[in-house]
Design a protein around this motif. Structure first.
Motif, PDB file in Angstrom:
ATOM      1  N   TRP A   1     -16.544   9.344 -19.788  1.00 44.54           N
ATOM      2  CA  TRP A   1     -16.261  10.241 -20.909  1.00 44.54           C
ATOM      3  C   TRP A   1     -14.752  10.356 -21.137  1.00 44.54           C
ATOM      4  O   TRP A   1     -14.296  10.429 -22.285  1.00 44.54           O
ATOM      5  CB  TRP A   1     -16.894  11.612 -20.688  1.00 44.54           C
ATOM      6  N   ALA A   2     -13.977  10.365 -20.060  1.00 40.55           N
ATOM      7  CA  ALA A   2     -12.514  10.422 -20.202  1.00 40.55           C
ATOM      8  C   ALA A   2     -11.977   9.154 -20.867  1.00 40.55           C
ATOM      9  O   ALA A   2     -11.098   9.216 -21.734  1.00 40.55           O
ATOM     10  CB  ALA A   2     -11.861  10.629 -18.840  1.00 40.55           C
ATOM     11  N   VAL A   3     -12.515   8.008 -20.479  1.00 36.14           N
ATOM     12  CA  VAL A   3     -12.103   6.737 -21.094  1.00 36.14           C
ATOM     13  C   VAL A   3     -12.482   6.739 -22.570  1.00 36.14           C
ATOM     14  O   VAL A   3     -11.673   6.366 -23.438  1.00 36.14           O
ATOM     15  CB  VAL A   3     -12.719   5.533 -20.350  1.00 36.14           C
ATOM     16  N   ALA A   4     -13.701   7.166 -22.878  1.00 35.74           N
ATOM     17  CA  ALA A   4     -14.139   7.222 -24.279  1.00 35.74           C
ATOM     18  C   ALA A   4     -13.235   8.156 -25.083  1.00 35.74           C
ATOM     19  O   ALA A   4     -12.830   7.823 -26.206  1.00 35.74           O
ATOM     20  CB  ALA A   4     -15.599   7.677 -24.355  1.00 35.74           C
ATOM     21  N   ALA A   5     -12.903   9.304 -24.516  1.00 34.54           N
ATOM     22  CA  ALA A   5     -12.020  10.252 -25.209  1.00 34.54           C
ATOM     23  C   ALA A   5     -10.630   9.645 -25.426  1.00 34.54           C
ATOM     24  O   ALA A   5     -10.029   9.839 -26.491  1.00 34.54           O
ATOM     25  CB  ALA A   5     -11.908  11.552 -24.398  1.00 34.54           C
ATOM     26  N   PHE A   6     -10.144   8.898 -24.460  1.00 32.16           N
ATOM     27  CA  PHE A   6      -8.850   8.227 -24.616  1.00 32.16           C
ATOM     28  C   PHE A   6      -8.912   7.237 -25.772  1.00 32.16           C
ATOM     29  O   PHE A   6      -8.007   7.194 -26.613  1.00 32.16           O
ATOM     30  CB  PHE A   6      -8.467   7.525 -23.307  1.00 32.16           C
TER      31      PHE A   6
ATOM     32  N   VAL B   1     -10.805   7.341 -28.356  1.00 29.37           N
ATOM     33  CA  VAL B   1     -10.827   8.107 -29.599  1.00 29.37           C
ATOM     34  C   VAL B   1      -9.422   8.642 -29.910  1.00 29.37           C
ATOM     35  O   VAL B   1      -8.966   8.588 -31.058  1.00 29.37           O
ATOM     36  CB  VAL B   1     -11.856   9.257 -29.522  1.00 29.37           C
ATOM     37  N   ALA B   2      -8.729   9.114 -28.892  1.00 27.87           N
ATOM     38  CA  ALA B   2      -7.396   9.699 -29.084  1.00 27.87           C
ATOM     39  C   ALA B   2      -6.375   8.689 -29.598  1.00 27.87           C
ATOM     40  O   ALA B   2      -5.481   9.053 -30.364  1.00 27.87           O
ATOM     41  CB  ALA B   2      -6.909  10.317 -27.777  1.00 27.87           C
ATOM     42  N   VAL B   3      -6.488   7.444 -29.195  1.00 28.07           N
ATOM     43  CA  VAL B   3      -5.503   6.444 -29.632  1.00 28.07           C
ATOM     44  C   VAL B   3      -5.902   5.755 -30.929  1.00 28.07           C
ATOM     45  O   VAL B   3      -5.112   4.988 -31.491  1.00 28.07           O
ATOM     46  CB  VAL B   3      -5.208   5.395 -28.526  1.00 28.07           C
ATOM     47  N   PHE B   4      -7.094   6.035 -31.431  1.00 29.91           N
ATOM     48  CA  PHE B   4      -7.552   5.402 -32.661  1.00 29.91           C
ATOM     49  C   PHE B   4      -6.618   5.630 -33.850  1.00 29.91           C
ATOM     50  O   PHE B   4      -6.390   4.697 -34.637  1.00 29.91           O
ATOM     51  CB  PHE B   4      -8.981   5.845 -32.986  1.00 29.91           C
TER      52      PHE B   4
ATOM     53  N   GLN C   1     -12.546  -0.492 -31.849  1.00 29.41           N
ATOM     54  CA  GLN C   1     -12.364   0.763 -31.114  1.00 29.41           C
ATOM     55  C   GLN C   1     -13.682   1.499 -30.851  1.00 29.41           C
ATOM     56  O   GLN C   1     -13.914   1.940 -29.737  1.00 29.41           O
ATOM     57  CB  GLN C   1     -11.365   1.652 -31.850  1.00 29.41           C
ATOM     58  N   PRO C   2     -14.577   1.632 -31.840  1.00 33.99           N
ATOM     59  CA  PRO C   2     -15.861   2.283 -31.543  1.00 33.99           C
ATOM     60  C   PRO C   2     -16.670   1.532 -30.479  1.00 33.99           C
ATOM     61  O   PRO C   2     -17.371   2.155 -29.667  1.00 33.99           O
ATOM     62  CB  PRO C   2     -16.594   2.282 -32.885  1.00 33.99           C
ATOM     63  N   LEU C   3     -16.563   0.213 -30.455  1.00 34.45           N
ATOM     64  CA  LEU C   3     -17.267  -0.555 -29.427  1.00 34.45           C
ATOM     65  C   LEU C   3     -16.701  -0.262 -28.032  1.00 34.45           C
ATOM     66  O   LEU C   3     -17.443  -0.239 -27.045  1.00 34.45           O
ATOM     67  CB  LEU C   3     -17.193  -2.049 -29.725  1.00 34.45           C
ATOM     68  N   LEU C   4     -15.399  -0.030 -27.954  1.00 33.62           N
ATOM     69  CA  LEU C   4     -14.800   0.345 -26.671  1.00 33.62           C
ATOM     70  C   LEU C   4     -15.340   1.691 -26.199  1.00 33.62           C
ATOM     71  O   LEU C   4     -15.584   1.884 -25.004  1.00 33.62           O
ATOM     72  CB  LEU C   4     -13.276   0.385 -26.775  1.00 33.62           C
TER      73      LEU C   4
END
Length: 133
Positions: free
Chosen positions: A75-80, A82-85, A114-117
């Motif tokens: 979840w932290a990686v996913a949030a990161f 999203v944050a850099v998008f 990015q969404p795939l990441l």
């Protein structure tokens, strides 16, 4: 087994990206940082690039070194991601080249990936299924 391989591959990607933010790509990645981000965080573009590189290294390491925290790390990686998008969008809209992203097409494809990441981070860590095994 497949999720484990995917998680390790994601960790390798994050570590490589983090290392590039701190070394050879550092100067070029400043282009990706929107001007509003420097105002929001009250710092300069180089600091944002360095901090994002350190975060990528930490997240990549956590994916491997903290198996008991697999879902939280996912979840932290996913949030990161999203944050850099917004940086990806900024780079595409301004048409400015950065390391490995020298064409409009490359910048557009990178933005769409990015969404795939995000999905990769959640799936490989069991972040969406309740199990990370």
């Amino acid at each position: 087994m497949t999720r484990t391989i995917a998680r390790w591959a994601l960790a390798a990607l994050l570590v490589a990206a983090g290392a590039s933010h701190l070394t050879w790509g550092r100067r070029g990645y400043r282009i990706v940082v929107p001007d509003w981000a420097t105002r929001l965080f009250r710092t300069d573009k180089d600091t944002i690039v360095v901090v994002s590189g350190v975060v990528e290294l930490m997240l990549g390491g956590a994916l491997v070194a903290l198996p008991g925290e697999r879902r939280r790390t996912g979840w932290a990686v996913a949030a990161f991601f999203v944050a850099v998008f917004p940086g990806n969008v900024h780079q595409w809209r301004t048409r400015r080249p950065a390391p490995l992203l020298r064409t409009d097409r490359a910048r557009f494809v990178r933005m769409l990936l990015q969404p795939l990441l995000v999905v990769w981070a959640l799936w490989s860590t069991g972040g969406t299924s309740g199990t990370g095994r």
